[in-house]
Scaffold this motif. Structure first.
Motif, mmCIF file in Angstrom:
data_model
loop_
_atom_site.group_PDB
_atom_site.id
_atom_site.type_symbol
_atom_site.label_atom_id
_atom_site.label_comp_id
_atom_site.label_asym_id
_atom_site.label_seq_id
_atom_site.Cartn_x
_atom_site.Cartn_y
_atom_site.Cartn_z
ATOM 1 N N GLY A 1 -0.530 12.642 -11.558
ATOM 2 C CA GLY A 1 -1.090 13.701 -10.736
ATOM 3 C C GLY A 1 -1.984 13.224 -9.606
ATOM 4 O O GLY A 1 -2.427 14.015 -8.778
ATOM 5 N N ARG A 2 -2.253 11.916 -9.532
ATOM 6 C CA ARG A 2 -3.163 11.362 -8.529
ATOM 7 C C ARG A 2 -2.488 10.436 -7.534
ATOM 8 O O ARG A 2 -3.140 9.882 -6.661
ATOM 9 N N ARG A 3 -1.195 10.260 -7.645
ATOM 10 C CA ARG A 3 -0.492 9.274 -6.826
ATOM 11 C C ARG A 3 -0.675 9.524 -5.332
ATOM 12 O O ARG A 3 -1.010 8.615 -4.576
ATOM 13 N N GLU A 4 -0.473 10.747 -4.892
ATOM 14 C CA GLU A 4 -0.609 11.059 -3.461
ATOM 15 C C GLU A 4 -2.055 10.926 -2.997
ATOM 16 O O GLU A 4 -2.312 10.502 -1.870
ATOM 17 N N ASP A 5 -3.015 11.265 -3.876
ATOM 18 C CA ASP A 5 -4.430 11.108 -3.538
ATOM 19 C C ASP A 5 -4.774 9.643 -3.291
ATOM 20 O O ASP A 5 -5.510 9.315 -2.360
ATOM 21 N N VAL A 6 -4.258 8.765 -4.139
ATOM 22 C CA VAL A 6 -4.520 7.331 -3.992
ATOM 23 C C VAL A 6 -3.936 6.817 -2.685
ATOM 24 O O VAL A 6 -4.594 6.101 -1.928
ATOM 25 N N LEU A 7 -2.710 7.200 -2.384
ATOM 26 C CA LEU A 7 -2.084 6.752 -1.139
ATOM 27 C C LEU A 7 -2.859 7.259 0.078
ATOM 28 O O LEU A 7 -3.065 6.515 1.042
ATOM 29 N N ALA A 8 -3.313 8.491 0.033
ATOM 30 C CA ALA A 8 -4.091 9.048 1.144
ATOM 31 C C ALA A 8 -5.420 8.300 1.296
ATOM 32 O O ALA A 8 -5.854 8.000 2.415
ATOM 33 N N LEU A 9 -6.066 7.986 0.172
ATOM 34 C CA LEU A 9 -7.309 7.231 0.205
ATOM 35 C C LEU A 9 -7.090 5.863 0.831
ATOM 36 O O LEU A 9 -7.857 5.420 1.682
ATOM 37 N N TRP A 10 -6.050 5.175 0.422
ATOM 38 C CA TRP A 10 -5.772 3.858 0.979
ATOM 39 C C TRP A 10 -5.496 3.920 2.474
ATOM 40 O O TRP A 10 -5.941 3.065 3.230
ATOM 41 N N ARG A 11 -4.754 4.935 2.915
ATOM 42 C CA ARG A 11 -4.495 5.069 4.358
ATOM 43 C C ARG A 11 -5.811 5.223 5.112
ATOM 44 O O ARG A 11 -6.018 4.602 6.153
ATOM 45 N N GLU A 12 -6.710 6.042 4.583
ATOM 46 C CA GLU A 12 -8.008 6.254 5.224
ATOM 47 C C GLU A 12 -8.841 4.974 5.203
ATOM 48 O O GLU A 12 -9.469 4.609 6.195
ATOM 49 N N ARG B 1 0.814 -1.220 0.000
ATOM 50 C CA ARG B 1 0.000 0.000 0.000
ATOM 51 C C ARG B 1 0.843 1.264 0.000
ATOM 52 O O ARG B 1 0.318 2.361 0.099
ATOM 53 N N GLU B 2 2.152 1.114 -0.109
ATOM 54 C CA GLU B 2 3.052 2.270 -0.052
ATOM 55 C C GLU B 2 3.374 2.833 -1.437
ATOM 56 O O GLU B 2 4.114 3.792 -1.546
ATOM 57 N N ARG B 3 2.834 2.226 -2.466
ATOM 58 C CA ARG B 3 3.018 2.745 -3.821
ATOM 59 C C ARG B 3 1.658 2.684 -4.507
ATOM 60 O O ARG B 3 0.917 1.719 -4.316
ATOM 61 N N PRO B 4 1.309 3.713 -5.257
ATOM 62 C CA PRO B 4 -0.033 3.795 -5.832
ATOM 63 C C PRO B 4 -0.202 3.008 -7.129
ATOM 64 O O PRO B 4 -0.674 3.512 -8.140
ATOM 65 N N GLU B 5 0.210 1.767 -7.083
ATOM 66 C CA GLU B 5 0.007 0.852 -8.191
ATOM 67 C C GLU B 5 0.015 -0.541 -7.607
ATOM 68 O O GLU B 5 0.484 -0.756 -6.492
ATOM 69 N N GLY B 6 -0.528 -1.464 -8.331
ATOM 70 C CA GLY B 6 -0.530 -2.827 -7.829
ATOM 71 C C GLY B 6 -1.582 -3.670 -8.510
ATOM 72 O O GLY B 6 -2.194 -3.287 -9.499
ATOM 73 N N GLN B 7 -1.784 -4.816 -7.915
ATOM 74 C CA GLN B 7 -2.676 -5.811 -8.485
ATOM 75 C C GLN B 7 -4.143 -5.420 -8.302
ATOM 76 O O GLN B 7 -4.530 -4.863 -7.280
ATOM 77 N N CYS B 8 -4.948 -5.750 -9.311
ATOM 78 C CA CYS B 8 -6.404 -5.658 -9.209
ATOM 79 C C CYS B 8 -6.924 -7.020 -8.765
ATOM 80 O O CYS B 8 -6.417 -8.055 -9.184
#
Length: 156
Positions: free
Chosen positions: A138-149, A22-29
């Motif tokens: 442009g959305r990488r930090e948004d995705v990481l913040a969403l996952w943390r929440e 969850r520390e990188r905004p990419e991964g498996q679906c």
């Protein structure tokens, strides 16, 4: 050939949900298939940010409230989670239960009891890559913040 492994997530599957994933905004679906009231399958794509294992017999997930997936899960009908842990694919059958809403979150929370796990592997034709997603630059930090929440919500 598909082989029934029992009712526990194998270690190779549990590793797909490691916090480091969850520390990188990419991964498996991951493909979650629920069943509509008329018996039709309803696919839903999830990420490592949407799922959290609780030991090897349970998983938690967040989905959008008001979605057909949330309604299907709320009905208690079985669901199927399919994921790849190369060289194999795993099919995890689940029984869902709605969890109480988490304070401050609009997400629908569910806990799944794992009822069976099948490994689907083919000698000579191994799975080499799972389905993959990557956040736009442009959305990488948004995705990481969403996952943390979302994981905060799943932990309660």
């Amino acid at each position: 050939m598909s082989v029934r492994l029992g009712d526990r997530l194998p270690q190779s599957v549990q590793q797909l949900f490691a916090p480091s994933e969850r520390e990188r905004p990419e991964g498996q679906c991951f493909s979650l298939v629920t069943v509509d009231a008329d018996g039709s399958p309803r696919p839903c794509m999830l990420s490592v940010g949407d799922l959290c294992p609780i030991g090897d017999r349970r998983l938690r997930a967040v989905v959008r409230p008001g979605s057909r997936t949330a309604a299907n899960l709320g009905s208690g009908r079985s669901a199927l989670l399919t994921l790849a842990a190369p060289p194999d694919v795993f099919h995890v059958r689940l029984t869902p239960a709605r969890l109480p809403d988490a304070p401050g979150s609009p997400l629908a929370r569910f806990e799944f009891t794992i009822t069976s796990v099948d490994r689907d592997g083919h000698e000579g034709l191994p799975v080499t890559r799972p389905m993959w997603f990557a956040a736009r630059p442009g959305r990488r930090e948004d995705v990481l913040a969403l996952w943390r929440e979302q994981h905060r919500v799943l932990a309660h």
